[in-house]
Motif scaffolding. Structure first.
Motif, PDB file in Angstrom:
ATOM      1  N   GLN A  82      -3.674 -43.951 -17.410  1.00 29.33           N
ATOM      2  CA  GLN A  82      -4.136 -44.405 -15.990  1.00 29.33           C
ATOM      3  C   GLN A  82      -5.555 -44.710 -15.803  1.00 29.33           C
ATOM      4  O   GLN A  82      -5.616 -45.653 -14.825  1.00 29.33           O
ATOM      5  CB  GLN A  82      -3.857 -43.033 -15.001  1.00 29.33           C
ATOM      6  N   THR A  83      -6.509 -44.409 -16.470  1.00 26.18           N
ATOM      7  CA  THR A  83      -7.870 -44.982 -16.382  1.00 26.18           C
ATOM      8  C   THR A  83      -7.753 -46.523 -16.745  1.00 26.18           C
ATOM      9  O   THR A  83      -8.426 -47.157 -16.298  1.00 26.18           O
ATOM     10  CB  THR A  83      -8.797 -44.401 -17.165  1.00 26.18           C
ATOM     11  N   ILE A  84      -6.934 -46.869 -17.752  1.00 23.35           N
ATOM     12  CA  ILE A  84      -6.769 -48.342 -18.116  1.00 23.35           C
ATOM     13  C   ILE A  84      -6.033 -49.108 -17.021  1.00 23.35           C
ATOM     14  O   ILE A  84      -6.651 -50.347 -16.721  1.00 23.35           O
ATOM     15  CB  ILE A  84      -5.948 -48.468 -19.330  1.00 23.35           C
ATOM     16  N   VAL A  85      -5.174 -48.517 -16.463  1.00 26.54           N
ATOM     17  CA  VAL A  85      -4.313 -49.261 -15.346  1.00 26.54           C
ATOM     18  C   VAL A  85      -5.441 -49.446 -14.189  1.00 26.54           C
ATOM     19  O   VAL A  85      -5.345 -50.555 -13.525  1.00 26.54           O
ATOM     20  CB  VAL A  85      -3.173 -48.383 -14.939  1.00 26.54           C
ATOM     21  N   ALA A  86      -5.886 -48.399 -13.921  1.00 26.64           N
ATOM     22  CA  ALA A  86      -6.949 -48.439 -12.626  1.00 26.64           C
ATOM     23  C   ALA A  86      -7.965 -49.602 -12.752  1.00 26.64           C
ATOM     24  O   ALA A  86      -8.163 -50.293 -12.044  1.00 26.64           O
ATOM     25  CB  ALA A  86      -7.565 -46.983 -12.339  1.00 26.64           C
ATOM     26  N   ALA A  87      -8.401 -49.518 -14.039  1.00 29.46           N
ATOM     27  CA  ALA A  87      -9.569 -50.547 -14.531  1.00 29.46           C
ATOM     28  C   ALA A  87      -8.883 -51.885 -14.119  1.00 29.46           C
ATOM     29  O   ALA A  87      -9.610 -52.949 -13.605  1.00 29.46           O
ATOM     30  CB  ALA A  87     -10.301 -50.177 -15.929  1.00 29.46           C
ATOM     31  N   ASP A  88      -8.018 -52.206 -14.989  1.00 29.95           N
ATOM     32  CA  ASP A  88      -7.442 -53.486 -14.808  1.00 29.95           C
ATOM     33  C   ASP A  88      -6.882 -53.836 -13.552  1.00 29.95           C
ATOM     34  O   ASP A  88      -7.050 -55.122 -13.103  1.00 29.95           O
ATOM     35  CB  ASP A  88      -5.959 -53.569 -15.858  1.00 29.95           C
ATOM     36  N   ALA A  89      -6.313 -52.985 -12.829  1.00 27.41           N
ATOM     37  CA  ALA A  89      -5.894 -53.289 -11.363  1.00 27.41           C
ATOM     38  C   ALA A  89      -7.153 -53.655 -10.515  1.00 27.41           C
ATOM     39  O   ALA A  89      -7.047 -54.657  -9.665  1.00 27.41           O
ATOM     40  CB  ALA A  89      -5.115 -52.132 -10.775  1.00 27.41           C
ATOM     41  N   TYR A 146       9.943 -54.249 -18.494  1.00 27.53           N
ATOM     42  CA  TYR A 146       8.635 -53.469 -18.316  1.00 27.53           C
ATOM     43  C   TYR A 146       7.393 -54.963 -18.377  1.00 27.53           C
ATOM     44  O   TYR A 146       6.671 -55.091 -17.390  1.00 27.53           O
ATOM     45  CB  TYR A 146       8.289 -52.487 -18.897  1.00 27.53           C
ATOM     46  N   LEU A 147       7.659 -55.709 -19.309  1.00 23.35           N
ATOM     47  CA  LEU A 147       6.736 -56.902 -19.357  1.00 23.35           C
ATOM     48  C   LEU A 147       7.169 -57.864 -18.196  1.00 23.35           C
ATOM     49  O   LEU A 147       6.218 -58.535 -17.778  1.00 23.35           O
ATOM     50  CB  LEU A 147       7.211 -57.769 -20.834  1.00 23.35           C
ATOM     51  N   ARG A 148       8.192 -58.056 -18.059  1.00 19.88           N
ATOM     52  CA  ARG A 148       8.579 -59.025 -16.981  1.00 19.88           C
ATOM     53  C   ARG A 148       8.164 -58.713 -15.361  1.00 19.88           C
ATOM     54  O   ARG A 148       7.334 -59.380 -14.668  1.00 19.88           O
ATOM     55  CB  ARG A 148      10.036 -59.208 -16.542  1.00 19.88           C
ATOM     56  N   ILE A 149       8.323 -57.480 -15.087  1.00 18.23           N
ATOM     57  CA  ILE A 149       7.930 -56.813 -13.847  1.00 18.23           C
ATOM     58  C   ILE A 149       6.236 -56.834 -13.791  1.00 18.23           C
ATOM     59  O   ILE A 149       5.614 -56.935 -12.850  1.00 18.23           O
ATOM     60  CB  ILE A 149       8.432 -55.312 -13.803  1.00 18.23           C
ATOM     61  N   ASN A 150       5.491 -56.672 -15.105  1.00 15.27           N
ATOM     62  CA  ASN A 150       4.073 -56.445 -15.189  1.00 15.27           C
ATOM     63  C   ASN A 150       3.375 -57.606 -15.628  1.00 15.27           C
ATOM     64  O   ASN A 150       3.098 -57.653 -16.704  1.00 15.27           O
ATOM     65  CB  ASN A 150       3.729 -55.171 -15.650  1.00 15.27           C
ATOM     66  N   ASP A 151       3.886 -58.921 -15.105  1.00 19.95           N
ATOM     67  CA  ASP A 151       3.241 -60.131 -15.615  1.00 19.95           C
ATOM     68  C   ASP A 151       2.813 -61.009 -14.392  1.00 19.95           C
ATOM     69  O   ASP A 151       2.982 -61.892 -13.947  1.00 19.95           O
ATOM     70  CB  ASP A 151       4.684 -60.954 -16.026  1.00 19.95           C
ATOM     71  N   HIS A 152       1.719 -60.367 -14.228  1.00 22.79           N
ATOM     72  CA  HIS A 152       0.978 -61.056 -12.912  1.00 22.79           C
ATOM     73  C   HIS A 152      -0.570 -61.793 -13.318  1.00 22.79           C
ATOM     74  O   HIS A 152      -1.135 -62.166 -12.696  1.00 22.79           O
ATOM     75  CB  HIS A 152       0.210 -60.152 -11.909  1.00 22.79           C
ATOM     76  N   GLY A 153      -0.686 -61.496 -14.675  1.00 24.71           N
ATOM     77  CA  GLY A 153      -1.945 -62.225 -15.131  1.00 24.71           C
ATOM     78  C   GLY A 153      -3.004 -61.460 -15.432  1.00 24.71           C
ATOM     79  O   GLY A 153      -3.991 -61.605 -16.276  1.00 24.71           O
ATOM     80  N   TRP A 154      -3.087 -60.026 -14.809  1.00 26.73           N
ATOM     81  CA  TRP A 154      -4.361 -59.384 -15.057  1.00 26.73           C
ATOM     82  C   TRP A 154      -4.117 -58.031 -15.678  1.00 26.73           C
ATOM     83  O   TRP A 154      -4.933 -57.373 -16.223  1.00 26.73           O
ATOM     84  CB  TRP A 154      -4.767 -58.731 -13.349  1.00 26.73           C
ATOM     85  N   GLU A 155      -2.727 -57.720 -16.089  1.00 27.93           N
ATOM     86  CA  GLU A 155      -2.487 -56.757 -17.178  1.00 27.93           C
ATOM     87  C   GLU A 155      -2.925 -57.017 -18.494  1.00 27.93           C
ATOM     88  O   GLU A 155      -2.608 -57.898 -19.021  1.00 27.93           O
ATOM     89  CB  GLU A 155      -0.983 -56.351 -17.028  1.00 27.93           C
ATOM     90  N   SER A 156      -3.638 -56.198 -18.897  1.00 30.63           N
ATOM     91  CA  SER A 156      -4.140 -56.361 -20.444  1.00 30.63           C
ATOM     92  C   SER A 156      -3.150 -55.800 -21.359  1.00 30.63           C
ATOM     93  O   SER A 156      -2.072 -55.149 -21.269  1.00 30.63           O
ATOM     94  CB  SER A 156      -5.330 -55.454 -20.524  1.00 30.63           C
ATOM     95  N   ASN A 157      -3.564 -56.358 -22.682  1.00 36.31           N
ATOM     96  CA  ASN A 157      -2.661 -55.745 -23.769  1.00 36.31           C
ATOM     97  C   ASN A 157      -2.524 -54.135 -24.037  1.00 36.31           C
ATOM     98  O   ASN A 157      -1.546 -53.588 -24.093  1.00 36.31           O
ATOM     99  CB  ASN A 157      -3.427 -56.188 -25.118  1.00 36.31           C
ATOM    100  N   ARG A 158      -3.678 -53.539 -23.554  1.00 33.65           N
ATOM    101  CA  ARG A 158      -3.747 -51.985 -23.673  1.00 33.65           C
ATOM    102  C   ARG A 158      -2.790 -51.591 -22.581  1.00 33.65           C
ATOM    103  O   ARG A 158      -1.954 -50.553 -22.803  1.00 33.65           O
ATOM    104  CB  ARG A 158      -5.093 -51.619 -23.312  1.00 33.65           C
ATOM    105  N   LEU A 159      -2.759 -52.044 -21.305  1.00 33.55           N
ATOM    106  CA  LEU A 159      -1.779 -51.616 -20.292  1.00 33.55           C
ATOM    107  C   LEU A 159      -0.482 -51.763 -20.765  1.00 33.55           C
ATOM    108  O   LEU A 159       0.166 -50.963 -20.853  1.00 33.55           O
ATOM    109  CB  LEU A 159      -2.168 -52.357 -18.939  1.00 33.55           C
ATOM    110  N   LEU A 160      -0.149 -52.981 -21.290  1.00 31.78           N
ATOM    111  CA  LEU A 160       1.364 -53.082 -21.692  1.00 31.78           C
ATOM    112  C   LEU A 160       1.874 -52.580 -22.679  1.00 31.78           C
ATOM    113  O   LEU A 160       2.830 -52.172 -22.897  1.00 31.78           O
ATOM    114  CB  LEU A 160       1.579 -54.834 -21.726  1.00 31.78           C
ATOM    115  N   ALA A 161       1.007 -52.465 -23.864  1.00 30.66           N
ATOM    116  CA  ALA A 161       1.384 -52.019 -25.297  1.00 30.66           C
ATOM    117  C   ALA A 161       1.618 -50.392 -24.703  1.00 30.66           C
ATOM    118  O   ALA A 161       2.646 -50.033 -25.225  1.00 30.66           O
ATOM    119  CB  ALA A 161       0.304 -51.952 -26.127  1.00 30.66           C
ATOM    120  N   ILE A 162       0.998 -49.778 -24.058  1.00 32.01           N
ATOM    121  CA  ILE A 162       1.120 -48.291 -23.617  1.00 32.01           C
ATOM    122  C   ILE A 162       2.241 -48.155 -22.849  1.00 32.01           C
ATOM    123  O   ILE A 162       3.116 -47.188 -22.859  1.00 32.01           O
ATOM    124  CB  ILE A 162      -0.232 -47.648 -23.180  1.00 32.01           C
ATOM    125  N   GLY A 163       2.298 -48.975 -21.634  1.00 33.19           N
ATOM    126  CA  GLY A 163       3.244 -49.102 -20.629  1.00 33.19           C
ATOM    127  C   GLY A 163       4.743 -49.284 -21.576  1.00 33.19           C
ATOM    128  O   GLY A 163       5.927 -48.635 -21.158  1.00 33.19           O
TER     129      GLY A 163
END
Ligand code: HEM
Length: 241
Positions: A82-89, A146-163
């Motif tokens: 959640q801290t990674i998601v919050a920082a990315d967002a 998951y990758l399609r829905i979270n494809d806005h360009g700001w999501e990091s590798n960390r967010l997506l790999a853990i997602g």
């Protein structure tokens, strides 16, 4: 060489979460590997009277640590994520809600589909390799979603790999509590009763034993892509930016 201990609260809190996450993960997967590599073949070799004595005592203890460590791993991992998601967002002007909501939605549906395909004792779905193929398709479909829905360009590798990897951990935890433990607690009681009072094992015991076995095997196999993705989050950029 001077040692520098970070003094700010957040860095220390996050390191504490990471540590608990690793300790939980090692305990959980250690027991999972013990069940799959040692305990299943070992139990088969015991005569019924010895099994009746060993199984309840061993499994009650082992499954307690198994269940608790699965909770610790997932909750600490989730808090850290959640801290990674919050920082990315925050940096990308995006929303925490989509990344988090789609995580629970997609991976809980994936678990439901996997559970629906688990019909022990009946035809092709009783066979490990057939289930493995179906489960692979479900997990790939969930990952792509998951990758399609979270494809806005700001999501990091960390967010997506853990997602994705963490999603598999969520599925595994639902398997621990919702399938393996539900089946095993009955089997333990029946085995104890059988050893103490010579009560016959109910017909259902075979079905539940097979259900728990197939699910435990599925968790064993899933732990490999999960660990790959845990490691990839910070060390192997393959998704996002
Ligand atoms: C069986 C379950 C799990 C195990 C064994 C496990 C194990 C690990 C390991 C070994 C790492 C260290 C990777 C590294 O620093 O290179 C890690 C990192 C991490 N895990 Fe897990 N994990 C599991 C489930 C989860 C779940 C369910 C979540 C979240 C929903 C999660 C979130 C994280 C996060 C956020 C990191 C830090 C990633 C980074 O710093 O980039 N993990 N995990």
């Amino acid at each position: 060489m001077p040692v520098q201990i970070p003094s700010d609260f957040t860095t220390n809190l996050l390191m504490f979460f990471r540590l608990l996450h690793f300790v939980g993960g090692v305990t959980w997967l250690g027991l999972l590997y013990f069940f799959n590599l040692v305990n299943v073949p070992f139990m088969k070799e015991l005569d019924p009277a010895t099994r009746g004595k060993v199984l309840p005592n061993l499994m009650t203890r082992a499954l307690w640590w198994f269940r608790m460590s699965s909770l610790l791993t997932v909750f600490m991992g989730f808090a850290y994520w959640q801290t990674i998601v919050a920082a990315d967002a925050h940096n990308g002007g995006g929303s925490v809600g989509t990344a988090t909501g789609s995580f629970f939605l997609i991976w809980t549906i994936a678990w439901g589909l996997m559970y629906a395909c688990l019909i022990p004792g009946k035809g092709a779905l009783d066979k490990g390799p057939v289930l493995a193929m179906i489960y692979t398709v479900i997990l790939i479909a969930a990952s792509v979603a998951y990758l399609r829905i979270n494809d806005h360009g700001w999501e990091s590798n960390r967010l997506l790999a853990i997602g994705i990897g963490g999603g598999m951990g969520w599925v595994m935890m639902l398997n621990v509590w919702g399938v393996i433990w539900r089946a095993q607690k009955k089997i333990i009681l029946w085995t104890k009763d059988n050893a103490l009072n010579n009560t016959a094992m109910p017909e259902k015991a075979k079905y539940l034993g097979r259900q728990a076995f197939l699910t435990s095997r599925a968790n064993f196999v899933m732990s490999f892509p999960l660990l790959f993705l845990m490691g990839a989050a910070s060390h192997y950029p393959m998704f996002g930016r």
